[in-house]
Design a protein around this motif. Structure first.
Motif, PDB file in Angstrom:
ATOM      1  N   VAL A   1       0.843  -1.201   0.000  1.00 39.15           N
ATOM      2  CA  VAL A   1       0.000   0.000   0.000  1.00 39.15           C
ATOM      3  C   VAL A   1       0.877   1.250   0.000  1.00 39.15           C
ATOM      4  N   ASP A   2       0.496   2.227  -0.798  1.00 37.39           N
ATOM      5  CA  ASP A   2       1.157   3.530  -0.783  1.00 37.39           C
ATOM      6  C   ASP A   2       0.494   4.362   0.311  1.00 37.39           C
ATOM      7  N   ALA A   3       1.208   4.573   1.420  1.00 38.31           N
ATOM      8  CA  ALA A   3       0.616   5.241   2.583  1.00 38.31           C
ATOM      9  C   ALA A   3       0.213   6.681   2.294  1.00 38.31           C
ATOM     10  N   ASP A   4       0.995   7.387   1.485  1.00 43.41           N
ATOM     11  CA  ASP A   4       0.636   8.767   1.145  1.00 43.41           C
ATOM     12  C   ASP A   4      -0.680   8.805   0.367  1.00 43.41           C
ATOM     13  N   GLU A   5      -0.837   7.866  -0.551  1.00 38.48           N
ATOM     14  CA  GLU A   5      -2.080   7.772  -1.316  1.00 38.48           C
ATOM     15  C   GLU A   5      -3.244   7.442  -0.395  1.00 38.48           C
ATOM     16  N   LEU A   6      -3.022   6.517   0.528  1.00 33.91           N
ATOM     17  CA  LEU A   6      -4.072   6.139   1.473  1.00 33.91           C
ATOM     18  C   LEU A   6      -4.508   7.340   2.308  1.00 33.91           C
ATOM     19  N   CYS A   7      -3.540   8.066   2.851  1.00 36.15           N
ATOM     20  CA  CYS A   7      -3.863   9.225   3.696  1.00 36.15           C
ATOM     21  C   CYS A   7      -4.642  10.278   2.923  1.00 36.15           C
ATOM     22  N   ALA A   8      -4.286  10.454   1.636  1.00 37.21           N
ATOM     23  CA  ALA A   8      -4.990  11.428   0.808  1.00 37.21           C
ATOM     24  C   ALA A   8      -6.435  10.988   0.558  1.00 37.21           C
ATOM     25  N   ARG A   9      -6.639   9.691   0.363  1.00 36.11           N
ATOM     26  CA  ARG A   9      -7.981   9.175   0.079  1.00 36.11           C
ATOM     27  C   ARG A   9      -8.932   9.338   1.261  1.00 36.11           C
ATOM     28  N   ILE A  10      -8.425   9.191   2.464  1.00 37.54           N
ATOM     29  CA  ILE A  10      -9.318   9.239   3.637  1.00 37.54           C
ATOM     30  C   ILE A  10      -9.224  10.563   4.390  1.00 37.54           C
TER      31      ILE A  10
ATOM     32  N   ARG B   1     -10.662  13.361   4.295  1.00 38.68           N
ATOM     33  CA  ARG B   1     -11.912  14.003   4.731  1.00 38.68           C
ATOM     34  C   ARG B   1     -12.546  13.270   5.909  1.00 38.68           C
ATOM     35  N   HIS B   2     -12.109  12.042   6.146  1.00 36.75           N
ATOM     36  CA  HIS B   2     -12.723  11.226   7.196  1.00 36.75           C
ATOM     37  C   HIS B   2     -11.793  10.929   8.373  1.00 36.75           C
ATOM     38  N   VAL B   3     -10.494  10.743   8.076  1.00 39.96           N
ATOM     39  CA  VAL B   3      -9.521  10.378   9.107  1.00 39.96           C
ATOM     40  C   VAL B   3      -8.227  11.150   8.882  1.00 39.96           C
ATOM     41  N   SER B   4      -7.678  11.727   9.939  1.00 41.60           N
ATOM     42  CA  SER B   4      -6.388  12.417   9.866  1.00 41.60           C
ATOM     43  C   SER B   4      -5.274  11.478  10.302  1.00 41.60           C
ATOM     44  N   LEU B   5      -4.348  11.197   9.370  1.00 35.48           N
ATOM     45  CA  LEU B   5      -3.221  10.308   9.614  1.00 35.48           C
ATOM     46  C   LEU B   5      -1.940  10.957   9.133  1.00 35.48           C
ATOM     47  N   SER B   6      -0.799  10.409   9.552  1.00 37.74           N
ATOM     48  CA  SER B   6       0.503  10.807   9.022  1.00 37.74           C
ATOM     49  C   SER B   6       1.213   9.563   8.516  1.00 37.74           C
ATOM     50  N   THR B   7       2.210   9.783   7.652  1.00 32.31           N
ATOM     51  CA  THR B   7       2.965   8.668   7.071  1.00 32.31           C
ATOM     52  C   THR B   7       4.405   8.690   7.554  1.00 32.31           C
TER      53      THR B   7
ATOM     54  N   ILE C   1      -9.543   3.029   6.811  1.00 30.23           N
ATOM     55  CA  ILE C   1      -8.172   2.623   6.466  1.00 30.23           C
ATOM     56  C   ILE C   1      -8.187   1.376   5.590  1.00 30.23           C
ATOM     57  N   VAL C   2      -8.996   0.385   5.965  1.00 32.05           N
ATOM     58  CA  VAL C   2      -9.064  -0.863   5.198  1.00 32.05           C
ATOM     59  C   VAL C   2      -9.588  -0.603   3.790  1.00 32.05           C
ATOM     60  N   ASP C   3     -10.653   0.165   3.682  1.00 32.13           N
ATOM     61  CA  ASP C   3     -11.239   0.446   2.368  1.00 32.13           C
ATOM     62  C   ASP C   3     -10.250   1.198   1.477  1.00 32.13           C
ATOM     63  N   ALA C   4      -9.570   2.192   2.052  1.00 28.88           N
ATOM     64  CA  ALA C   4      -8.621   2.991   1.269  1.00 28.88           C
ATOM     65  C   ALA C   4      -7.390   2.182   0.896  1.00 28.88           C
ATOM     66  N   ALA C   5      -7.014   1.230   1.735  1.00 33.54           N
ATOM     67  CA  ALA C   5      -5.842   0.401   1.434  1.00 33.54           C
ATOM     68  C   ALA C   5      -6.061  -0.385   0.152  1.00 33.54           C
ATOM     69  N   GLY C   6      -7.249  -0.936  -0.018  1.00 33.50           N
ATOM     70  CA  GLY C   6      -7.554  -1.664  -1.235  1.00 33.50           C
ATOM     71  C   GLY C   6      -7.510  -0.774  -2.456  1.00 33.50           C
ATOM     72  N   GLN C   7      -8.036   0.420  -2.324  1.00 32.35           N
ATOM     73  CA  GLN C   7      -8.038   1.370  -3.436  1.00 32.35           C
ATOM     74  C   GLN C   7      -6.633   1.858  -3.749  1.00 32.35           C
ATOM     75  N   SER C   8      -5.806   2.006  -2.718  1.00 29.69           N
ATOM     76  CA  SER C   8      -4.437   2.487  -2.930  1.00 29.69           C
ATOM     77  C   SER C   8      -3.597   1.430  -3.626  1.00 29.69           C
ATOM     78  N   ARG C   9      -3.868   0.172  -3.375  1.00 36.47           N
ATOM     79  CA  ARG C   9      -3.158  -0.893  -4.088  1.00 36.47           C
ATOM     80  C   ARG C   9      -3.416  -0.774  -5.582  1.00 36.47           C
ATOM     81  N   LEU C  10      -4.689  -0.549  -5.922  1.00 33.96           N
ATOM     82  CA  LEU C  10      -5.033  -0.437  -7.333  1.00 33.96           C
ATOM     83  C   LEU C  10      -4.392   0.797  -7.951  1.00 33.96           C
ATOM     84  N   ALA C  11      -4.350   1.882  -7.189  1.00 34.12           N
ATOM     85  CA  ALA C  11      -3.789   3.123  -7.714  1.00 34.12           C
ATOM     86  C   ALA C  11      -2.301   2.999  -7.981  1.00 34.12           C
ATOM     87  N   THR C  12      -1.588   2.219  -7.173  1.00 30.69           N
ATOM     88  CA  THR C  12      -0.145   2.082  -7.338  1.00 30.69           C
ATOM     89  C   THR C  12       0.240   0.882  -8.185  1.00 30.69           C
ATOM     90  N   GLY C  13      -0.743   0.045  -8.472  1.00 25.71           N
ATOM     91  CA  GLY C  13      -0.454  -1.128  -9.275  1.00 25.71           C
ATOM     92  C   GLY C  13       0.267  -2.219  -8.523  1.00 25.71           C
TER      93      GLY C  13
END
Length: 389
Positions: A307-316, A318-324, A373-385
């Motif tokens: 998972v690309d953590a920066d991509e994940l943090c950007a996706r969520i 509006r809902h969750v504040s995280l750092s990488t 986090i779980v939902d965005a992780a799946g989407q971030s995998r697809l975004a990074t290939g």
């Protein structure tokens, strides 16, 4: 839009209501502690009360606390001020030893001392991010002037063996400093038991306001040389008009932190474990970067596999504040020096998020955040290939 669920507690913590009230009370009745009038006397009393409460949080006496603008200034005062003062007294001791995972507010002043003739040594950490005491011992000799080891790391939450490191430094006649910005109010901190000479504090990492911190200077320790000159406040060590409201709020936050220490630890530990369990139940592939090392209650540094953590943090966002585990420097994304010191590759470090659950959160928020986090992780995998079978 509502506020995101806040899991970025390593960066800053919510302001305690008691601290807010203390701040507003001072702002309602202005006064300069240096003024020879009743308003000045009330301001001076507020500062004294705040200083006493901050000292009480770490087992110090009020006279051993010097207020600063924050932990960065306190660290600079400890590293630069102490090295310059001690260098004059002991010119043959020209080496400063710091751990590899220190905050930049310790590392940068240490490196700056090289231009003044000091030698800087870096003590490594193990694969969990905890100080390697054997390696630390090998770096200590009669040339050592000052050692600095943080109490809790600001990315991994790992609790460092400060008491042991301080004893090793003192055995060689060196001075010892610890950055406890991430520790005070979260774990028990007793400067007498730890036997440290200097200790850094930050109000906003203790549910207080941004803009104020403190440096503990043991009564028996060498006094640092001031970094600024001015009107002579705080015995000339840190001159300038004291921010009365911020100090009063810092004191209030310290009182609350001391009173709630045990309950906060239990509550925050429960929240982070619930988050971890929820991620596991949702079959997210991850590991805790700190392994089995002791960590501050409520903290977790998590490597998400593939998972690309920066991509994940950007996706969520509006809902969750995280750092990488990355830091932006001069417009370029680079791997955190902390994660590099642990031995993570650039690819592995890209998957790291850091989380800190705070005293004002509840289980419902944590479960909701874990779902995002779980939902965005799946989407971030697809975004990074980066798909893993």
């Amino acid at each position: 839009m509502g506020h995101p669920i806040y899991l970025d507690g390593f960066a800053t913590l919510p302001l305690a209501p008691e601290a807010r009230e203390a701040m507003l009370a001072v702002w309602t009745h202005p006064g300069n502690a240096g003024s020879p009038n009743v308003s000045g006397e009330l301001a001076a009393r507020a500062i004294a009360d705040g200083r006493g409460s901050v000292a009480d949080l770490i087992g110090a006496t009020a006279s051993e606390i010097t207020f600063t603008s924050g932990a960065t200034e306190a660290n600079n005062l400890a590293i630069l001020g102490v090295a310059r003062a001690a260098g004059r007294r002991e010119p043959n001791r020209k080496r400063v030893l710091v751990s590899a995972v220190e905050h930049k507010a310790v590392l940068e002043p240490a490196y700056a001392l090289q231009s003044e003739g000091f030698e800087i040594s870096i003590a490594p950490v193990d694969h969990r991010g905890r100080l390697d005491l054997e390696a630390f011992t090998r770096l200590i000799d009669e040339d050592l002037l000052l050692a600095s080891v943080m109490m809790v790391n600001n990315e991994t939450g790992v609790i460092q063996p400060v008491k042991e490191a301080a004893a090793l430094a003192h055995a060689s006649g060196a001075l010892f400093h610890s950055d406890a910005a991430q520790a005070a109010g979260k774990i028990d901190v007793d400067v007498v038991e730890l036997d440290v000479d200097y200790l850094t504090l930050s109000a906003h990492k203790t549910y207080g306001p941004m803009g104020v911190g403190a440096l503990y200077i043991a009564a028996s320790a060498l006094k640092p040389l001031p970094l600024t000159l001015g009107g002579g406040q705080q015995s000339g060590l840190r001159p300038g008009t004291e921010p009365v409201a911020l100090i009063a709020a810092f004191g209030a936050a310290a009182r609350v932190a001391k009173h709630r220490l045990s309950s906060d630890q239990k509550h925050c530990s429960g929240l982070i474990e619930q988050l971890i369990e929820t991620l596991e139940q949702r079959q997210l592939r991850f590991r805790r970067v700190s392994g089995d090392a002791p960590t501050v209650p409520g903290a977790a540094s998590i490597q998400l596999f593939g998972v690309d953590a920066d991509e994940l943090c950007a996706r969520i966002a509006r809902h969750v504040s995280l750092s990488t585990g990355s830091a932006c420097t001069s417009g370029q994304i680079k791997t955190s020096h902390v994660l590099e010191s642990i031995g993570l590759s650039e690819i592995d470090a890209r998957g790291v998020i850091r989380i800190f659950c705070n005293r004002y959160q509840n289980s419902e928020e944590i479960i909701t955040a874990a779902g995002h986090i779980v939902d965005a992780a799946g989407q971030s995998r697809l975004a990074t290939g980066e798909l893993h079978q």
